[in-house]
Design a protein around this motif. Structure first.
Motif, short mmCIF file in Angstrom:
data_model
loop_
_atom_site.label_atom_id
_atom_site.label_comp_id
_atom_site.label_asym_id
_atom_site.label_seq_id
_atom_site.Cartn_x
_atom_site.Cartn_y
_atom_site.Cartn_z
N PRO A 8 25.45 3.90 -53.83
CA PRO A 8 24.64 4.56 -52.80
C PRO A 8 23.64 5.54 -53.43
N ILE A 9 22.44 5.54 -52.88
CA ILE A 9 21.37 6.38 -53.42
C ILE A 9 21.75 7.86 -53.38
N TRP A 10 22.39 8.30 -52.30
CA TRP A 10 22.71 9.72 -52.19
C TRP A 10 23.66 10.16 -53.30
N LEU A 11 24.58 9.27 -53.71
CA LEU A 11 25.49 9.60 -54.81
C LEU A 11 24.74 9.68 -56.14
N GLN A 12 23.75 8.81 -56.31
CA GLN A 12 22.94 8.86 -57.52
C GLN A 12 22.14 10.16 -57.57
N ARG A 18 23.21 17.37 -60.11
CA ARG A 18 24.25 18.06 -60.90
C ARG A 18 23.82 18.19 -62.35
N LEU A 19 23.26 17.11 -62.88
CA LEU A 19 22.79 17.13 -64.27
C LEU A 19 21.66 18.15 -64.45
N ARG A 20 20.77 18.22 -63.48
CA ARG A 20 19.69 19.21 -63.55
C ARG A 20 20.26 20.63 -63.62
N PRO A 46 14.07 11.64 -46.78
CA PRO A 46 14.56 13.02 -46.79
C PRO A 46 16.02 13.15 -46.33
N ASN A 47 16.46 12.29 -45.40
CA ASN A 47 17.85 12.34 -44.95
C ASN A 47 18.82 12.04 -46.10
N THR A 48 18.40 11.16 -47.00
CA THR A 48 19.22 10.81 -48.17
C THR A 48 19.33 12.01 -49.10
N VAL A 49 18.22 12.69 -49.31
CA VAL A 49 18.23 13.90 -50.14
C VAL A 49 19.10 14.97 -49.49
N GLN A 50 18.96 15.13 -48.17
CA GLN A 50 19.75 16.14 -47.47
C GLN A 50 21.24 15.87 -47.62
N ALA A 52 22.71 14.38 -50.15
CA ALA A 52 23.09 14.74 -51.53
C ALA A 52 23.19 16.26 -51.67
N LEU A 53 22.25 16.98 -51.11
CA LEU A 53 22.27 18.44 -51.21
C LEU A 53 23.45 19.03 -50.43
N ALA A 54 23.79 18.42 -49.32
CA ALA A 54 24.96 18.88 -48.57
C ALA A 54 26.22 18.75 -49.41
N GLU A 55 26.29 17.70 -50.22
CA GLU A 55 27.45 17.52 -51.12
C GLU A 55 27.45 18.62 -52.18
#
Length: 129
Positions: A8-12, A18-20, A46-50, A52-55
């Motif tokens: 899934p893109i959000w996990l990537q 995290r690496l950043r 943007p929902n995908t980014v959101q 990931a950031l929520a995680e």
């Protein structure tokens, strides 16, 4: 960022963000780019980014300040724990690969030392070691 269709893109994105943080590309305590900016940079919704950031928020790596945006945590123990988790995964992969080709621990340690000594110095890369 090159996205892989097998996950899934959000996990990537979580992995990338995290690496950043652990590498200092997003330094401790600093404001990170907006969801919209990150979506444009990554070429994703943007929902995908959101998501990931929520995680990242859930794990304590980032947090939001109501009107100021989202920031990298100032809790260095959280960042250090993620750094160790990432390093452990890389080490496990390394150990598995060397075991598969028949290396024992002394050989693996010697190879690691050799490769470590060959890496660019922090003066060459601008990074700390």
């Amino acid at each position: 960022m090159d996205l892989d269709g097998s996950r899934p893109i959000w996990l990537q994105l979580v992995d990338d963000f995290r690496l950043r943080i652990v590498t200092g590309a997003w330094p401790i305590g600093t404001r990170i780019p907006s969801v919209r900016e990150l979506a444009m940079q990554s070429g994703v919704n943007p929902n995908t980014v959101q998501r990931a950031l929520a995680e990242l928020d859930r794990t304590g790596l980032t947090g939001t300040e109501r009107t100021a945006g989202r920031f990298v945590t100032t809790d260095t123990t959280v960042v250090d724990a993620v750094r160790r988790e990432l390093a452990t995964g890389a080490t496990d992969t390394f150990v598995t690969a060397l075991t598969a080709v028949g290396m024992d621990l002394p050989q693996a340690a010697a190879l690691l030392q050799e490769r470590w000594d060959m890496r660019p110095s922090s003066a060459d890369t601008g990074e700390s070691s």
